[in-house]
Design a protein around this motif. Structure first.
Motif, short mmCIF file in Angstrom:
data_model
loop_
_atom_site.label_atom_id
_atom_site.label_comp_id
_atom_site.label_asym_id
_atom_site.label_seq_id
_atom_site.Cartn_x
_atom_site.Cartn_y
_atom_site.Cartn_z
N GLY A 29 -45.35 25.22 -64.43
CA GLY A 29 -46.26 25.80 -65.21
C GLY A 29 -47.05 27.09 -64.21
N LEU A 30 -48.18 27.61 -64.70
CA LEU A 30 -48.73 28.78 -63.86
C LEU A 30 -49.69 28.06 -62.72
CD1 LEU A 30 -49.84 31.25 -66.82
CD2 LEU A 30 -48.01 31.24 -65.06
N ALA A 31 -49.70 28.66 -61.49
CA ALA A 31 -50.42 28.40 -60.63
C ALA A 31 -51.25 29.57 -59.85
CB ALA A 31 -49.59 27.76 -59.32
N TRP A 32 -52.46 29.21 -59.71
CA TRP A 32 -53.29 30.09 -58.92
C TRP A 32 -53.92 29.56 -57.54
CZ3 TRP A 32 -53.41 29.43 -64.39
CH2 TRP A 32 -53.47 30.30 -65.16
N LEU A 33 -53.92 30.50 -56.59
CA LEU A 33 -54.98 30.16 -55.37
C LEU A 33 -56.31 30.91 -55.29
CD1 LEU A 33 -52.08 29.86 -52.87
CD2 LEU A 33 -52.95 28.22 -54.04
N SER A 34 -57.40 30.28 -54.64
CA SER A 34 -58.49 31.11 -54.48
C SER A 34 -58.96 30.68 -52.98
CB SER A 34 -59.69 30.33 -55.56
OG SER A 34 -60.55 31.05 -55.25
N ALA A 74 -53.14 36.31 -58.04
CA ALA A 74 -52.49 36.64 -59.61
C ALA A 74 -51.79 35.00 -59.89
CB ALA A 74 -51.56 37.71 -59.54
N PRO A 75 -51.52 35.06 -61.26
CA PRO A 75 -50.63 33.64 -61.69
C PRO A 75 -49.43 33.91 -61.07
CG PRO A 75 -51.99 34.90 -63.46
CD PRO A 75 -51.97 35.86 -62.40
N GLY A 76 -49.01 32.65 -60.67
CA GLY A 76 -47.63 32.45 -60.28
C GLY A 76 -46.81 31.24 -60.38
N LEU A 77 -45.82 30.78 -60.18
CA LEU A 77 -45.20 29.75 -60.40
C LEU A 77 -45.63 28.39 -59.72
CD1 LEU A 77 -42.56 28.22 -61.63
CD2 LEU A 77 -41.32 28.99 -59.44
N GLY A 78 -45.67 27.12 -60.61
CA GLY A 78 -46.14 25.90 -60.10
C GLY A 78 -45.17 24.92 -60.48
N ASN A 119 -45.63 18.89 -55.11
CA ASN A 119 -45.89 20.03 -55.57
C ASN A 119 -45.41 21.32 -54.78
OD1 ASN A 119 -47.67 19.22 -57.85
ND2 ASN A 119 -48.59 17.99 -55.99
N TYR A 120 -44.91 22.41 -55.62
CA TYR A 120 -44.64 23.71 -54.85
C TYR A 120 -45.41 24.93 -55.88
CZ TYR A 120 -42.01 27.75 -53.72
OH TYR A 120 -41.62 29.06 -53.17
N HIS A 121 -45.83 25.91 -55.00
CA HIS A 121 -46.42 26.86 -55.71
C HIS A 121 -45.87 28.21 -54.79
CE1 HIS A 121 -49.29 26.48 -52.32
NE2 HIS A 121 -49.17 27.80 -52.36
N SER A 122 -45.79 29.32 -55.75
CA SER A 122 -45.49 30.63 -55.17
C SER A 122 -46.18 31.51 -55.94
CB SER A 122 -44.19 31.00 -55.28
OG SER A 122 -43.67 32.25 -54.87
N VAL A 169 -50.65 37.49 -53.69
CA VAL A 169 -51.85 37.71 -53.41
C VAL A 169 -52.09 39.17 -53.18
CG1 VAL A 169 -54.04 37.37 -51.57
CG2 VAL A 169 -52.13 35.53 -52.21
N PRO A 170 -52.85 40.12 -54.17
CA PRO A 170 -52.93 41.27 -54.05
C PRO A 170 -53.35 41.99 -52.78
CG PRO A 170 -53.60 40.87 -56.31
CD PRO A 170 -53.25 39.43 -55.20
N ALA A 171 -54.36 41.44 -52.26
CA ALA A 171 -54.99 41.84 -51.18
C ALA A 171 -54.13 41.95 -49.66
CB ALA A 171 -56.30 41.17 -50.60
N LEU A 172 -52.99 40.84 -49.86
CA LEU A 172 -52.06 40.91 -48.77
C LEU A 172 -50.82 41.69 -49.12
CD1 LEU A 172 -52.43 36.95 -47.92
CD2 LEU A 172 -53.41 38.79 -46.73
N ASP A 173 -50.88 41.91 -50.41
CA ASP A 173 -49.33 42.60 -50.76
C ASP A 173 -48.05 41.72 -50.43
OD1 ASP A 173 -48.10 44.51 -52.49
OD2 ASP A 173 -47.54 45.69 -50.70
N ASP A 174 -48.35 40.47 -50.65
CA ASP A 174 -47.39 39.32 -50.36
C ASP A 174 -47.60 38.09 -51.07
OD1 ASP A 174 -45.11 38.42 -48.94
OD2 ASP A 174 -46.08 38.10 -47.29
N LYS A 175 -46.43 37.19 -50.85
CA LYS A 175 -46.53 36.07 -51.69
C LYS A 175 -47.02 34.81 -50.83
CE LYS A 175 -43.51 36.38 -55.76
NZ LYS A 175 -42.46 35.91 -56.37
#
Length: 76
Positions: free
Chosen positions: A5-10, A21-25, A49-52, A55-61
């Motif tokens: 599904g979709l994953a988010w981090l905060s 941004a939404p990513g893979l979970g 569990n795995y997420h990818s 993060v726009p502020a880091l310009d990285d995953k």
């Protein structure tokens, strides 16, 4: 069991919050349940569990894996 599904981090640091941004979970679990009466069962499972997510502020995953143990109680 397995799911995708979709994953988010905060994250919050110094009273500032950054969100991804939404990513893979992904999640996978393997377990067993035992009947302990006519209507009741108990179970246990191992979960990974795995997420990818980007993060726009880091310009990285940001990628990560977590592990856990799950218990269940069922009444039928």
């Amino acid at each position: 069991s397995a799911s995708a599904g979709l994953a988010w981090l905060s994250a919050e640091y110094n009273n500032e919050t950054e969100e991804s941004a939404p990513g893979l979970g992904l999640e996978a679990a393997l377990g067993k349940e035992w009947w302990i009466g006519d209507k009741w069962a108990i179970g246990i499972a191992g979960v990974v569990n795995y997420h990818s997510v980007k993060v726009p502020a880091l310009d990285d995953k940001c990628k990560g894996t977590s592990f856990g143990i799950r218990a269940s109680f069922t009444m039928n």
